[in-house]
Design an enzyme around this catalytic site. Structure first.
Site, short mmCIF file in Angstrom:
data_model
loop_
_atom_site.label_atom_id
_atom_site.label_comp_id
_atom_site.label_asym_id
_atom_site.label_seq_id
_atom_site.Cartn_x
_atom_site.Cartn_y
_atom_site.Cartn_z
CB SER A 66 -0.91 0.02 1.23
OG SER A 66 -1.65 -1.17 1.31
N1 SAH Z 1 -0.99 -4.93 4.05
C1 SAH Z 1 -0.26 -5.24 2.85
C2 SAH Z 1 -1.10 -4.93 1.62
C3 SAH Z 1 -1.11 -6.12 0.71
S1 SAH Z 1 -2.28 -6.08 -0.62
C4 SAH Z 1 1.08 -4.52 2.82
O1 SAH Z 1 1.33 -3.68 3.70
O2 SAH Z 1 1.91 -4.83 1.96
C5 SAH Z 1 -3.57 -7.07 0.04
C6 SAH Z 1 -3.25 -8.50 0.38
O3 SAH Z 1 -4.47 -9.12 0.79
C7 SAH Z 1 -2.71 -9.34 -0.76
O4 SAH Z 1 -1.47 -9.89 -0.40
C8 SAH Z 1 -3.77 -10.44 -0.94
O5 SAH Z 1 -3.23 -11.70 -1.29
C9 SAH Z 1 -4.40 -10.48 0.44
N2 SAH Z 1 -5.76 -11.04 0.51
C10 SAH Z 1 -6.80 -10.84 -0.34
N3 SAH Z 1 -7.88 -11.53 0.07
C11 SAH Z 1 -7.51 -12.18 1.22
C12 SAH Z 1 -8.18 -13.06 2.12
N4 SAH Z 1 -9.46 -13.44 1.96
N5 SAH Z 1 -7.49 -13.54 3.19
C13 SAH Z 1 -6.19 -13.18 3.38
N6 SAH Z 1 -5.51 -12.37 2.57
C14 SAH Z 1 -6.16 -11.87 1.50
#
Ligand code: SAH
Length: 223
Positions: A66
Site C-alpha cells: 500500500s
Molecule cells: N498490508 C499489505 C497490503 C497487501 S495487498 C502490505 O502492507 O503490503 C492485500 C493483500 O491481501 C494481498 O497480499 C492479498 O493476497 C491479500 N488477501 C486478499 N484476500 C484475502 C483473504 N481473503 N485472506 C487473506 N488475505 C487476502
C-alpha cells in the site's frame, strides 16, 4: 538494477516523513512508527529507488504494498493503544503489520498466498519484529481461535463488511477497511462497535476514496 523500471524519482526518508505530515498525519506515535520501519525492506529489489515515494508498488503474486500515506492514515484511524491485540487481513509485503507492531502488543496477520506470508515472516525475523504472527488462510473468516481483537484492519477491498470479523471484535472494538466494488470506487470505512441492551451497534464513517486489490474468498490455490 534496471533504472528504467523505476518510473518515479528517488525520494529520501526525510521527504517521506514530510509528505506524511503535509498530507495531514498528526499522530506522533504513528509518525514515529512510520519513521522506524524501513519500507525499503518490504519492496521488491527493482523498486528500491522509489521505496520512499508516496505510491503503492507491485509485489509478488500480483498484489501491492500500500501507499505510505494510506498505511499511516488507516493506522491513525485505528486509534491503537500499546495494550492492544490487532488482526490484519492481507499481510502482503508485511509493511502495514510492521508499522502496527511498533504501536501495539501483538499483531496477527492473515495472508492467502503462502509465498507472500513466508516472505513477510522472513522480513519480520530479519528486523527483529517478534510480536507479529502470520497465518495462512482465508482472512474473511478471521482467526476465531485468537479472537477477540481490539482492532481489525483489512488491507484488501471488501464488497461488504465481513460479519465474521465484526463478531471477532471486542465489544468496543474498531475495524478499518476499504469497502466497495472490486476494481470500482472504494472508500476507507471506519466501524466502531458498541454493545447496548438492545444488541450490537456499529457506527459507520465513510472516509477517503482509495483503490485496493480485491479481498478474495478462500486460500489461494497457487502459491
Ligand atoms: N498490508 C499489505 C497490503 C497487501 S495487498 C502490505 O502492507 O503490503 C492485500 C493483500 O491481501 C494481498 O497480499 C492479498 O493476497 C491479500 N488477501 C486478499 N484476500 C484475502 C483473504 N481473503 N485472506 C487473506 N488475505 C487476502
Amino acid at each position: 538494477m534496471n533504472e528504467a523500471i523505476n518510473a518515479g524519482r528517488d525520494v529520501g526518508r526525510m521527504e517521506f516523513m514530510l509528505t506524511l505530515r503535509q498530507r495531514g498525519i498528526g499522530d506522533q506515535a504513528v509518525l514515529r512508527a512510520m519513521d522506524d520501519v524501513p519500507r525499503a525492506n518490504f519492496v521488491d529489489h527493482a523498486f528500491l529507488g522509489v521505496a520512499y515515494a508516496d505510491q503503492a508498488l507491485p509485489i509478488e503474486c500480483g498484489q501491492t504494498i500500500s501507499q505510505p500515506y494510506v498505511v499511516a492514515y488507516m493506522t491513525e484511524l485505528l486509534a491503537v493503544r500499546s495494550s492492544h491485540r490487532v488482526l490484519e487481513i492481507g499481510t502482503g509485503s508485511g509493511y502495514q503489520a510492521a508499522v502496527l507492531s511498533k504501536l501495539v502488543r501483538e499483531v496477527v496477520s492473515i495472508e492467502r498466498y503462502r509465498t507472500l506470508g513466508a516472505q513477510a515472516r522472513a522480513r519480520f525475523a530479519a528486523l527483529g519484529y517478534a510480536n507479529i504472527e502470520v497465518l495462512f488462510g482465508d482472512g474473511l473468516l478471521g482467526a476465531e481461535a485468537k479472537a477477540p481483537f481490539d482492532r481489525i484492519i483489512v488491507t484488501a477491498a471488501a464488497e461488504e463488511v465481513p460479519q465474521a470479523l465484526v463478531d471477532q471484535l471486542t465489544d468496543d472494538g474498531i475495524m478499518v477497511l476499504p469497502l466497495g466494488p472490486h476494481n470500482g470506487p472504494q472508500r476507507i470505512v471506519k466501524l466502531t462497535k458498541s454493545v447496548t441492551a438492545t444488541g450490537v451497534e456499529l457506527v459507520r464513517e465513510e472516509l477517503i476514496a482509495v483503490r485496493f486489490v480485491p479481498l478474495l474468498a478462500g486460500q489461494a490455490q497457487e502459491l
